[in-house]
Write an enzyme that holds these catalytic residues in place. Structure first.
Site, PDB file in Angstrom:
ATOM      1  N   THR A 382       1.007  -1.285  -0.001  1.00  0.00           N
ATOM      2  CA  THR A 382       0.028   0.026   0.118  1.00  0.00           C
ATOM      3  C   THR A 382       1.074   1.357   0.206  1.00  0.00           C
ATOM      4  O   THR A 382       1.965   1.145   0.574  1.00  0.00           O
ATOM      5  CB  THR A 382      -1.020   0.188   1.231  1.00  0.00           C
ATOM      6  OG1 THR A 382      -1.803  -1.264   1.243  1.00  0.00           O
ATOM      7  CG2 THR A 382      -2.130   1.081   1.111  1.00  0.00           C
ATOM      8  N   THR A 400      -2.974   0.078  -3.540  1.00  0.00           N
ATOM      9  CA  THR A 400      -2.392  -1.096  -2.848  1.00  0.00           C
ATOM     10  C   THR A 400      -2.648  -2.472  -3.639  1.00  0.00           C
ATOM     11  O   THR A 400      -3.253  -2.291  -4.617  1.00  0.00           O
ATOM     12  CB  THR A 400      -3.258  -1.311  -1.568  1.00  0.00           C
ATOM     13  OG1 THR A 400      -2.594  -2.369  -0.743  1.00  0.00           O
ATOM     14  CG2 THR A 400      -4.837  -1.759  -1.785  1.00  0.00           C
ATOM     15  N   GLY A 473      -1.907  -1.407   6.516  1.00  0.00           N
ATOM     16  CA  GLY A 473      -3.166  -2.111   6.866  1.00  0.00           C
ATOM     17  C   GLY A 473      -4.041  -1.520   7.888  1.00  0.00           C
ATOM     18  O   GLY A 473      -4.446  -0.390   7.670  1.00  0.00           O
TER      19      GLY A 473
HETATM   20  N1  GLY Z   1      -5.237  -3.939   1.738  1.00  0.00           N
HETATM   21  C1  GLY Z   1      -5.313  -3.204   2.987  1.00  0.00           C
HETATM   22  C2  GLY Z   1      -6.604  -2.234   2.861  1.00  0.00           C
HETATM   23  O1  GLY Z   1      -7.393  -2.126   1.978  1.00  0.00           O
HETATM   24  O2  GLY Z   1      -6.853  -1.817   3.909  1.00  0.00           O
END
Ligand code: GLY
Length: 572
Positions: A382, A400, A473
């Site tokens: 991300t 991301t 995250g």
């Molecule tokens: N893949 C991390 C998020 O979308 O929060």
């Protein structure tokens, strides 16, 4: 076997965290700059420069954001790229409108609730559950459509002009950053299984050229996103996904659509906070937390242990809501307004305003969730970028491929995402970020998984005052909120606000995470322990990019890229 796979993966994450140690805070004196006309803050200098180049060539914030996204996909394929997806929040200075573009990946049509209940041998290496590695892990990418939508709807330049800097980087090469090299070390064994990534020299400072991606970028510049959504690159992508055990088809690519949504917003602490709506739960977490906090600590809190304590408490309730109720708003009923009802916020504000840390059960977390033992990876994919142009337009974009290098295979030369890991399992199992998720977030045909990505723009007196967002995250939202509060409430410069120590709490695990890379002053830490918080260090709490907009005759743009990831802003 799902649970076992995840436990092994988590253990690997913990061990690999030792390798994934990044920059010490303050070791990058160039992480912030002040500009007068326009600014781009990305987590890689080449990407910021790509955006700045497009601004200097007459593009606006939408063009520059697209150019920055494309460049990020070249220079940091661990974080984002055309095989992923994201969210863009766009402020248009001409009419003051705020538009949210959702180009999140979505599940292939053949997806179903039990698709990750797979028996079999776990492949070696980190993050190797079937939702994290290989063909089934990949959602239908949204990034190509998102970039095209951003440029066509809001931009001034042709797609080919916006692609040019990224294409140059892919053809001529760029120096591998410390951040990419560290990721390459952790995931090297898996990358060596891929025909494209196995050729990469990911030693820090090595010059990496990406001819496979250059071919894609040329086709994208000429033919637009259609070359992926049904065209020649899409055909190659689908062949590769299926060869890696996935179920994506060309029809899934063809059916992909960007969604325009109304952003979520709240008035709090004298500002209008505008942020991501579902399928992100990040924006919801931020606005509920701000509403709780304002009630719990009053409208002018100063920085210190009482505020940090209340902030940690304020996140627990929304993280419970997110895991219990959230799903794709196009497919499930999502009572966001009820979840933000004043009586509910008031109840949580009473808990947050207390002297002591509360157990997760006080916020109704199911007891069985506290037994997941889930931890969160010390680093993740991300990328967030902010752009402010000379006309006053603002783009706040988070993009991301999910975990580093996504599903760790390429299709048509593009690194494929592993966004399917953001769906829940339904059995109380946590995902890579320690998030459990309820039945609304189970995988299903064309569904978008719940996200934490929180591209945010904060306005004061009707004018944008701050653009902010993060990668990392579940910590994306807590980090973004803290940096924004540092600037808007505590008077820090964007540079200091981004570098300052951060905390994180998500209800479960029942631990207050504090950064190793930017340690809290001991007296603050002790005060939080005295309030009953169980402190657990973590390498870093996300990576934030921010631009503070000082309006007035001497308009100034304070742009900061997080030194935790080695970024650097560019502009004029
Ligand atoms: N893949 C991390 C998020 O979308 O929060």
């Amino acid at each position: 076997m799902g649970a076992m796979v995840r436990k092994v993966s988590m253990l690997f994450w913990a061990v690999s965290a030792l390798l994934v140690t990044g920059l010490a805070i303050g070791s990058s004196p160039e992480h912030a700059s002040v500009f007068a006309i326009d600014a781009v803050a990305a987590d890689h200098f080449e990407a910021s420069k790509a955006g700045a180049e497009v601004l200097a060539a007459g593009g606006n914030a939408a063009d520059a954001a697209a150019a920055t996204m494309l460049a990020l996909g070249v220079v940091n394929p661990a974080s984002s790229g055309l095989g992923g997806g994201g969210f863009a929040l766009y402020y248009c200075a001409k009419d003051g409108s705020l538009t949210f573009l959702d180009f999140r990946e979505r599940a292939p049509r053949a997806s179903h609730q039990a698709m990750f209940d797979i028996e079999g041998e776990q492949p070696p290496g980190p993050a190797s559950a079937p939702s994290q590695l290989g063909g089934l892990a990949a959602g239908v990418p949204g990034e190509p459509a998102g970039i095209e939508a951003l440029v066509r709807r809001f931009g001034k330049l042709a797609l080919s002009d916006v692609v040019a800097p990224a294409l140059r980087l892919a053809e001529e090469g760029f120096q591998v950053s410390e951040a990419l090299a560290r990721m390459g070390q952790v995931f090297g064994a898996q990358l060596r299984q891929d025909t494209v990534m196995s050729k990469w020299d990911l030693r820090p400072g090595a010059v990496l050229r990406r001819p496979d991606l250059a071919r894609v970028l040329r086709a994208f510049a000429d033919e637009g996103a259609a070359v992926i959504y049904g065209g020649v690159i899409g055909k190659e992508m689908v062949t590769s996904v299926q060869a890696h055990g996935g179920v994506m088809t060309l029809a899934d690519l063809y059916a992909y659509r960007v969604r325009t949504r109304a952003p979520l917003e709240v008035e709090a602490f004298g500002h209008r906070w505008v942020t991501a709506p579902p399928p992100s739960a990040g924006g919801f977490t931020m606005i509920q937390s701000l509403s709780i906090l304002e009630r719990a600590v009053g409208p002018n809190p100063s920085y210190g242990a009482p505020l940090l304590h209340a902030m940690a408490e304020s996140w627990k309730g929304p993280f419970l809501d997110r895991q219990r109720y959230f799903g794709d708003p196009d497919q499930v009923i999502l009572p966001v307004a009820s979840m933000l009802e004043p009586s509910r916020v008031e109840k949580r504000a009473k808990l947050a305003g207390g002297e002591r840390a509360r157990p997760s059960s006080d916020y109704d977390f199911p007891v069985e969730w506290t037994k997941t033992n889930a931890t969160t990876p010390d680093n993740a994919g991300t990328s967030h970028l902010c752009v402010v142009d000379g006309e006053g337009n603002v783009a706040s974009v988070t993009t991301t491929v999910n975990l580093p290098f996504g599903a760790r295979f390429t299709g048509g030369g593009i690194v494929m995402n592993d966004e399917m890991d953001d769906f829940s399992r339904g059995g109380g199992e946590a995902n890579a970020f320690g998030l459990v998720g309820g039945h609304r977030n189970l995988p299903g045909p064309f569904k978008r998984p719940v996200s934490t990505m929180s591209p945010t723009i904060v306005l004061r007196d009707g004018e944008p005052a701050l653009c902010a967002g993060a990668s990392g995250g579940s910590r994306i939202v807590t980090a973004t909120q803290q940096v924004a509060m540092n600037v808007l409430l505590h008077g820090m410069t964007a540079s200091d606000a981004v570098a300052a120590p951060r905390i994180h709490h998500q209800g479960i695990p029942e631990a207050l995470r504090v950064e190793e890379v930017a340690p809290l002053p001991p007296e603050l830490r002790d005060a939080l322990v005295a309030r009953g918080h169980t402190i657990k260090p973590i390498h870093n709490v996300a990576n934030v990019q921010a631009i503070q907009i000082e309006q007035g005759p001497e308009r100034r743009l304070h742009a900061a890229s997080d030194p935790r990831k080695g970024g650097r802003p560019a502009g004029r």
